[in-house]
Design an enzyme around this catalytic site. Sequence first.
Site, mmCIF file in Angstrom:
data_model
loop_
_atom_site.group_PDB
_atom_site.id
_atom_site.type_symbol
_atom_site.label_atom_id
_atom_site.label_comp_id
_atom_site.label_asym_id
_atom_site.label_seq_id
_atom_site.Cartn_x
_atom_site.Cartn_y
_atom_site.Cartn_z
ATOM 1 N N THR A 1 65.022 -35.223 -18.310
ATOM 2 C CA THR A 1 64.169 -34.716 -18.857
ATOM 3 C C THR A 1 63.862 -33.794 -18.098
ATOM 4 O O THR A 1 62.557 -33.493 -17.884
ATOM 5 C CB THR A 1 62.656 -35.502 -19.048
ATOM 6 O OG1 THR A 1 62.604 -36.074 -18.732
ATOM 7 C CG2 THR A 1 62.899 -36.825 -19.615
ATOM 8 N N PRO B 1 59.951 -25.701 3.616
ATOM 9 C CA PRO B 1 60.873 -27.064 3.811
ATOM 10 C C PRO B 1 61.891 -27.046 3.503
ATOM 11 O O PRO B 1 62.069 -26.139 1.852
ATOM 12 C CB PRO B 1 59.842 -28.473 2.906
ATOM 13 C CG PRO B 1 58.587 -27.352 3.357
ATOM 14 C CD PRO B 1 58.681 -26.328 2.878
ATOM 15 N N ARG C 1 57.568 -23.297 -8.364
ATOM 16 C CA ARG C 1 57.623 -22.839 -6.555
ATOM 17 C C ARG C 1 56.923 -21.025 -6.498
ATOM 18 O O ARG C 1 57.359 -21.707 -5.382
ATOM 19 C CB ARG C 1 59.478 -22.551 -7.261
ATOM 20 C CG ARG C 1 60.265 -22.334 -6.031
ATOM 21 C CD ARG C 1 61.599 -23.210 -6.042
ATOM 22 N NE ARG C 1 62.000 -23.083 -5.362
ATOM 23 C CZ ARG C 1 63.268 -22.407 -5.237
ATOM 24 N NH1 ARG C 1 63.458 -21.069 -5.340
ATOM 25 N NH2 ARG C 1 63.883 -22.535 -3.942
ATOM 26 N N VAL D 1 53.153 -19.546 3.182
ATOM 27 C CA VAL D 1 53.670 -19.045 4.633
ATOM 28 C C VAL D 1 52.106 -18.271 4.964
ATOM 29 O O VAL D 1 51.676 -17.245 4.064
ATOM 30 C CB VAL D 1 54.447 -18.155 3.695
ATOM 31 C CG1 VAL D 1 54.409 -16.938 5.194
ATOM 32 C CG2 VAL D 1 55.286 -18.190 3.689
ATOM 33 N N ASN E 1 64.344 -17.955 0.051
ATOM 34 C CA ASN E 1 63.592 -17.488 -0.927
ATOM 35 C C ASN E 1 64.963 -16.280 -2.325
ATOM 36 O O ASN E 1 64.834 -16.674 -2.904
ATOM 37 C CB ASN E 1 62.445 -16.312 -0.980
ATOM 38 C CG ASN E 1 61.171 -16.685 -0.044
ATOM 39 O OD1 ASN E 1 61.455 -18.140 -0.174
ATOM 40 N ND2 ASN E 1 60.613 -16.593 0.707
ATOM 41 N N ASP F 1 47.927 -16.222 -0.376
ATOM 42 C CA ASP F 1 47.716 -14.744 -0.211
ATOM 43 C C ASP F 1 48.999 -14.064 -0.937
ATOM 44 O O ASP F 1 48.723 -12.367 -0.934
ATOM 45 C CB ASP F 1 47.360 -14.576 1.306
ATOM 46 C CG ASP F 1 49.377 -14.606 1.967
ATOM 47 O OD1 ASP F 1 50.007 -14.575 0.861
ATOM 48 O OD2 ASP F 1 48.763 -14.357 3.781
ATOM 49 N N HIS G 1 59.506 -31.565 -8.939
ATOM 50 C CA HIS G 1 61.683 -31.332 -9.103
ATOM 51 C C HIS G 1 61.472 -32.058 -10.176
ATOM 52 O O HIS G 1 62.447 -32.346 -10.457
ATOM 53 C CB HIS G 1 61.718 -31.668 -8.121
ATOM 54 C CG HIS G 1 61.909 -30.244 -6.491
ATOM 55 N ND1 HIS G 1 62.330 -31.189 -5.448
ATOM 56 C CD2 HIS G 1 61.893 -29.107 -6.407
ATOM 57 C CE1 HIS G 1 61.998 -30.144 -4.787
ATOM 58 N NE2 HIS G 1 61.994 -28.775 -5.434
ATOM 59 N N ASP H 1 57.158 -35.289 -15.976
ATOM 60 C CA ASP H 1 57.229 -36.360 -16.094
ATOM 61 C C ASP H 1 57.204 -37.364 -14.720
ATOM 62 O O ASP H 1 57.610 -36.296 -13.690
ATOM 63 C CB ASP H 1 57.398 -37.221 -16.766
ATOM 64 C CG ASP H 1 59.609 -37.481 -16.779
ATOM 65 O OD1 ASP H 1 59.909 -36.564 -16.310
ATOM 66 O OD2 ASP H 1 59.655 -36.958 -18.069
ATOM 67 N N GLY I 1 49.174 -19.176 4.282
ATOM 68 C CA GLY I 1 48.345 -19.521 3.239
ATOM 69 C C GLY I 1 48.466 -18.853 1.779
ATOM 70 O O GLY I 1 49.397 -17.769 1.709
ATOM 71 N N HIS J 1 55.874 -20.986 -2.524
ATOM 72 C CA HIS J 1 56.281 -21.098 -1.011
ATOM 73 C C HIS J 1 55.658 -19.415 -0.928
ATOM 74 O O HIS J 1 55.862 -18.916 0.174
ATOM 75 C CB HIS J 1 57.638 -20.141 -2.162
ATOM 76 C CG HIS J 1 58.792 -21.627 -1.983
ATOM 77 N ND1 HIS J 1 60.406 -20.682 -1.788
ATOM 78 C CD2 HIS J 1 59.041 -22.578 -2.049
ATOM 79 C CE1 HIS J 1 60.863 -21.299 -1.521
ATOM 80 N NE2 HIS J 1 60.623 -22.450 -2.017
ATOM 81 N N ASP J 2 54.686 -19.290 -1.662
ATOM 82 C CA ASP J 2 53.366 -18.729 -1.129
ATOM 83 C C ASP J 2 52.792 -19.170 -0.464
ATOM 84 O O ASP J 2 52.461 -18.345 0.901
ATOM 85 C CB ASP J 2 52.988 -18.012 -2.740
ATOM 86 C CG ASP J 2 51.480 -16.581 -1.895
ATOM 87 O OD1 ASP J 2 51.812 -16.559 -1.041
ATOM 88 O OD2 ASP J 2 50.254 -16.948 -2.140
#
Length: 326
Positions: free
Chosen positions: A248, A166, A65, A73, A97, A77, A196, A253, A75, A69-70
Amino acid sequence: MASAVSFYFILLLVLCLLVTAKASDAGSLKPDYYLCNCPEAEAIIFSGVQKAVAQEPRMAASLLRLHFHDCFVNGCDASVLLDDTPTLTGEKTAAPNANSLRGFEVIDSIKAELEFACPGIVSCADILAIAARDSVLLTGGPVWQVQLGRRDSRTANKALANTSIPAPTSNVPKLIQKFQNVGLTREDMVTLSGAHTIGKARCATFNARLQNQPDPTLEKLLLTSLQMLCLNGFSNNSNAVANLDLQTPIIFDNKYYKNLLSGEGILMSDQVLYSSGGSTEALVKFYTENQKAFFENFKVSMIKMGNIQPLLGKDGEIRHNCRFPN
């Protein structure tokens, strides 16, 4: 025998010179970027991720994650790793965040080992990309060659983090738009949402589905169990967490997609991929029947996401500490 060894080292030297020459042109990311200047980089990162996941299986999802999240925003970086300072406002306190992103200490530990082995060579942005891949691999998912050579930003953008990532309450058109804004397709969105299949979500991200008139797309037994977990009388237990995949939760999967068909998507942004009956339903159904196709497409979409606006060449820097600019 000695001549053969000498030939091998000469060949390796020539190869390294060629790789270094290619890297210096700053044209694109390359899987062999660290072949000569830090050949142990990926092994060090894998070892750090493996240790963290062994101690806490949920950490695999958290590291994956962080990369998401990087990249959404400005790209990929490593801006998401920057702490607030008197002269810089980081992204950690942005709404998507705050009290949510985890794994920063794992990245710190890996970076410290890399700085000892190869000072000033491996970027924090590349650490995030490799750690995401290794997290998927260690939980039973696919493996891919990570494109490398990103550099780290000197700044962050909290405002953009608040608007570009999102939200868990998003509908399908909003999800598609957020992904298109960073150059990813509707198919990439459905495929990357499959991440997820591991991890947990805080009650705060889906409490609205449980109250007043509960979301009818939620499977009834799941609704009841989530209400017991997240609602305490008239107050919300916002920080309690639930598995995103009920069956699981620590295995990568295609059960995530099967859950959507039975109304067991915890987040609204997950369940709508099937329940809205729109343009994403067919791909969800396809992935429920074909885990191999999901894995193959996930690899492709992860590489695409990792290529979002990387800093290359002399842009940005290689941070010595992922939390602060040099």
